[in-house]
Design a protein around this motif. Sequence first.
Motif, PDB file in Angstrom:
ATOM      1  N   UNK A 175       0.825  -1.202   0.000  1.00 12.83           N
ATOM      2  CA  UNK A 175       0.000   0.000   0.000  1.00 12.83           C
ATOM      3  C   UNK A 175       0.864   1.259   0.000  1.00 12.83           C
ATOM      4  N   UNK A 176       0.501   2.207  -0.863  1.00 10.58           N
ATOM      5  CA  UNK A 176       1.221   3.472  -0.916  1.00 10.58           C
ATOM      6  C   UNK A 176       0.983   4.285   0.345  1.00 10.58           C
ATOM      7  N   UNK A 177      -0.224   4.202   0.868  1.00  9.22           N
ATOM      8  CA  UNK A 177      -0.620   5.013   2.019  1.00  9.22           C
ATOM      9  C   UNK A 177      -1.441   4.137   2.952  1.00  9.22           C
ATOM     10  N   UNK A 178      -1.085   4.151   4.220  1.00 12.18           N
ATOM     11  CA  UNK A 178      -1.866   3.431   5.234  1.00 12.18           C
ATOM     12  C   UNK A 178      -2.293   4.447   6.286  1.00 12.18           C
ATOM     13  N   UNK A 179      -3.599   4.631   6.416  1.00 14.75           N
ATOM     14  CA  UNK A 179      -4.153   5.563   7.388  1.00 14.75           C
ATOM     15  C   UNK A 179      -4.795   4.794   8.534  1.00 14.75           C
ATOM     16  N   UNK A 180      -4.696   5.364   9.710  1.00 14.15           N
ATOM     17  CA  UNK A 180      -5.381   4.791  10.869  1.00 14.15           C
ATOM     18  C   UNK A 180      -5.977   5.929  11.680  1.00 14.15           C
ATOM     19  N   UNK A 181      -7.281   5.850  11.897  1.00 16.31           N
ATOM     20  CA  UNK A 181      -8.015   6.839  12.678  1.00 16.31           C
ATOM     21  C   UNK A 181      -8.292   6.259  14.062  1.00 16.31           C
ATOM     22  N   UNK A 182      -7.894   6.965  15.105  1.00 13.46           N
ATOM     23  CA  UNK A 182      -8.133   6.476  16.465  1.00 13.46           C
ATOM     24  C   UNK A 182      -8.198   7.628  17.447  1.00 13.46           C
ATOM     25  N   UNK A 183      -8.904   7.379  18.549  1.00  6.54           N
ATOM     26  CA  UNK A 183      -9.053   8.392  19.601  1.00  6.54           C
ATOM     27  C   UNK A 183      -8.177   8.115  20.817  1.00  6.54           C
ATOM     28  N   UNK A 184      -7.519   6.957  20.885  1.00  8.85           N
ATOM     29  CA  UNK A 184      -7.004   6.462  22.163  1.00  8.85           C
ATOM     30  C   UNK A 184      -5.507   6.164  22.152  1.00  8.85           C
ATOM     31  N   UNK A 185      -4.854   6.422  23.278  1.00 10.61           N
ATOM     32  CA  UNK A 185      -3.448   6.055  23.430  1.00 10.61           C
ATOM     33  C   UNK A 185      -3.266   4.543  23.450  1.00 10.61           C
ATOM     34  N   UNK A 186      -4.337   3.785  23.705  1.00  5.61           N
ATOM     35  CA  UNK A 186      -4.218   2.333  23.597  1.00  5.61           C
ATOM     36  C   UNK A 186      -3.809   1.906  22.203  1.00  5.61           C
ATOM     37  N   UNK A 187      -4.085   2.757  21.220  1.00  4.67           N
ATOM     38  CA  UNK A 187      -3.778   2.435  19.826  1.00  4.67           C
ATOM     39  C   UNK A 187      -2.451   3.028  19.351  1.00  4.67           C
ATOM     40  N   UNK A 188      -1.646   3.515  20.282  1.00  2.33           N
ATOM     41  CA  UNK A 188      -0.382   4.139  19.899  1.00  2.33           C
ATOM     42  C   UNK A 188       0.516   3.212  19.082  1.00  2.33           C
ATOM     43  N   UNK A 189       0.630   1.904  19.402  1.00  7.81           N
ATOM     44  CA  UNK A 189       1.498   1.055  18.576  1.00  7.81           C
ATOM     45  C   UNK A 189       1.123   1.067  17.093  1.00  7.81           C
ATOM     46  N   UNK A 190      -0.152   0.966  16.785  1.00 10.07           N
ATOM     47  CA  UNK A 190      -0.570   0.964  15.382  1.00 10.07           C
ATOM     48  C   UNK A 190      -0.493   2.356  14.786  1.00 10.07           C
ATOM     49  N   UNK A 191      -0.814   3.381  15.551  1.00  8.88           N
ATOM     50  CA  UNK A 191      -0.688   4.749  15.059  1.00  8.88           C
ATOM     51  C   UNK A 191       0.760   5.055  14.662  1.00  8.88           C
ATOM     52  N   UNK A 192       1.695   4.550  15.438  1.00 10.37           N
ATOM     53  CA  UNK A 192       3.116   4.803  15.146  1.00 10.37           C
ATOM     54  C   UNK A 192       3.604   4.024  13.927  1.00 10.37           C
ATOM     55  N   UNK A 193       2.915   2.950  13.581  1.00 15.98           N
ATOM     56  CA  UNK A 193       3.359   2.096  12.481  1.00 15.98           C
ATOM     57  C   UNK A 193       2.900   2.601  11.129  1.00 15.98           C
ATOM     58  N   UNK A 194       1.690   3.149  11.054  1.00 14.08           N
ATOM     59  CA  UNK A 194       1.126   3.511   9.754  1.00 14.08           C
ATOM     60  C   UNK A 194       1.781   4.772   9.208  1.00 14.08           C
ATOM     61  N   UNK A 195       1.587   4.995   7.913  1.00 10.77           N
ATOM     62  CA  UNK A 195       2.180   6.187   7.297  1.00 10.77           C
ATOM     63  C   UNK A 195       1.391   7.452   7.602  1.00 10.77           C
ATOM     64  N   UNK A 196       0.068   7.314   7.848  1.00 10.74           N
ATOM     65  CA  UNK A 196      -0.775   8.483   8.071  1.00 10.74           C
ATOM     66  C   UNK A 196      -1.684   8.266   9.290  1.00 10.74           C
ATOM     67  N   UNK A 197      -1.148   8.504  10.491  1.00  7.79           N
ATOM     68  CA  UNK A 197      -1.985   8.421  11.691  1.00  7.79           C
ATOM     69  C   UNK A 197      -2.858   9.667  11.803  1.00  7.79           C
ATOM     70  N   UNK A 198      -4.095   9.471  12.229  1.00  8.59           N
ATOM     71  CA  UNK A 198      -5.011  10.599  12.432  1.00  8.59           C
ATOM     72  C   UNK A 198      -5.629  10.463  13.824  1.00  8.59           C
ATOM     73  N   UNK A 199      -5.300  11.382  14.707  1.00 14.05           N
ATOM     74  CA  UNK A 199      -5.891  11.400  16.041  1.00 14.05           C
ATOM     75  C   UNK A 199      -7.314  11.942  15.899  1.00 14.05           C
ATOM     76  N   UNK A 200      -8.289  11.082  16.127  1.00 15.44           N
ATOM     77  CA  UNK A 200      -9.680  11.399  15.822  1.00 15.44           C
ATOM     78  C   UNK A 200     -10.481  11.490  17.114  1.00 15.44           C
ATOM     79  N   UNK A 201     -11.067  12.661  17.366  1.00 14.76           N
ATOM     80  CA  UNK A 201     -11.739  12.908  18.651  1.00 14.76           C
ATOM     81  C   UNK A 201     -10.828  12.479  19.801  1.00 14.76           C
ATOM     82  N   UNK A 202      -9.562  12.899  19.784  1.00 17.13           N
ATOM     83  CA  UNK A 202      -8.592  12.270  20.687  1.00 17.13           C
ATOM     84  C   UNK A 202      -8.836  12.603  22.149  1.00 17.13           C
ATOM     85  N   UNK A 203      -8.487  11.644  23.000  1.00 19.78           N
ATOM     86  CA  UNK A 203      -8.413  11.908  24.425  1.00 19.78           C
ATOM     87  C   UNK A 203      -7.315  12.952  24.647  1.00 19.78           C
ATOM     88  N   UNK A 204      -7.339  13.637  25.790  1.00 17.84           N
ATOM     89  CA  UNK A 204      -6.275  14.620  26.031  1.00 17.84           C
ATOM     90  C   UNK A 204      -4.871  14.048  25.886  1.00 17.84           C
TER      91      UNK A 204
END
Length: 222
Positions: A175-204
Motif C-alpha cells: 500500500x502506498x498510504x496506510x491511514x489509521x483513525x483512532x481516539x485512544x493512546x491504547x492504539x499508539x502502537x498501530x498509530x506509530x506504524x502507519x504512514x498516516x496516523x489521524x488522532x480522531x476525537x482524541x483523548x487529552x
Amino acid sequence: MNLTLFDLDGTLLPGDSDHAFGGFMVDIGWADGAAWAARNDQFYADYQAGRLDLDEYIEFATSAWRQRPAAEALAVRERFMAEVMAPQLRAEARALVRRHQEAGDLIAVVTATNEFVTAPIAAAFGIEHLIAVRLQRDTDGAYTGHVEGVPSFQAGKIARVHDWLAGLGRQWQDFERISFYSDSVNDLPLLELVSHPVATNPTPALADIASARGWPILELFK
C-alpha cells in the motif's frame, strides 16, 4: 490502492459500544443492577487509562449474556442496535467512511471491542472487514468467557491486521498510504506504524502526543 483502518469506539462512534452494551444489560435486567454497572464503569475507566485487564473484562462483560439461548442473545443485540447504537451512527462518521470507500481504499474496522457487539455496527457503516476481539467457544458452540487467539488490543492490533492482510494475500508494503483513525493512546502502537496516523476525537493524552508529533487531529463530531 490505499489501506484505511478505523478504530470504532470514540472514533467512528461518539460513545463506547462495549461500555454501552454493559449498560444495556443492566437496563434490561440481565445484569445485577448498580453493583454490576459500577464494575462496568471501572473497567471503562481502566481502558481509558491504558491499564485494562482484557481477559478479566471479557469474562465479566460476557457473563451477562453468554449463557442465554443464542436466539435470545441475538434478539437483544438487535434491540441494542436499534435503541442505543443507531443514534450514534452519525452523518460525519458515515461521510468519512464513504470518502475512503469512494477512493477505492481497502478498509477495516480494528477494535478492541468483541465481535459479538461490533459485527452489526461495522455492517451498519457498510464496512465489510472487521477485526475485533474474538470470543472463544466450546465444542458445543457456547461462549466460554475467554478470548480466542491474539486480541485486537494495543499492540495486538498490529498482529491481527498483519494476519488479516496475509489472509487476503496482501502485506503492509503493498500500500502506498496506510491511514489509521483512532481516539485512544491504547492504539499508539498501530498509530506509530502507519504512514498516516489521524488522532480522531482524541483523548487529552493522545491529543498531546499528536500535537508533539505533528499528526493531524480530527474532531469529527464538533
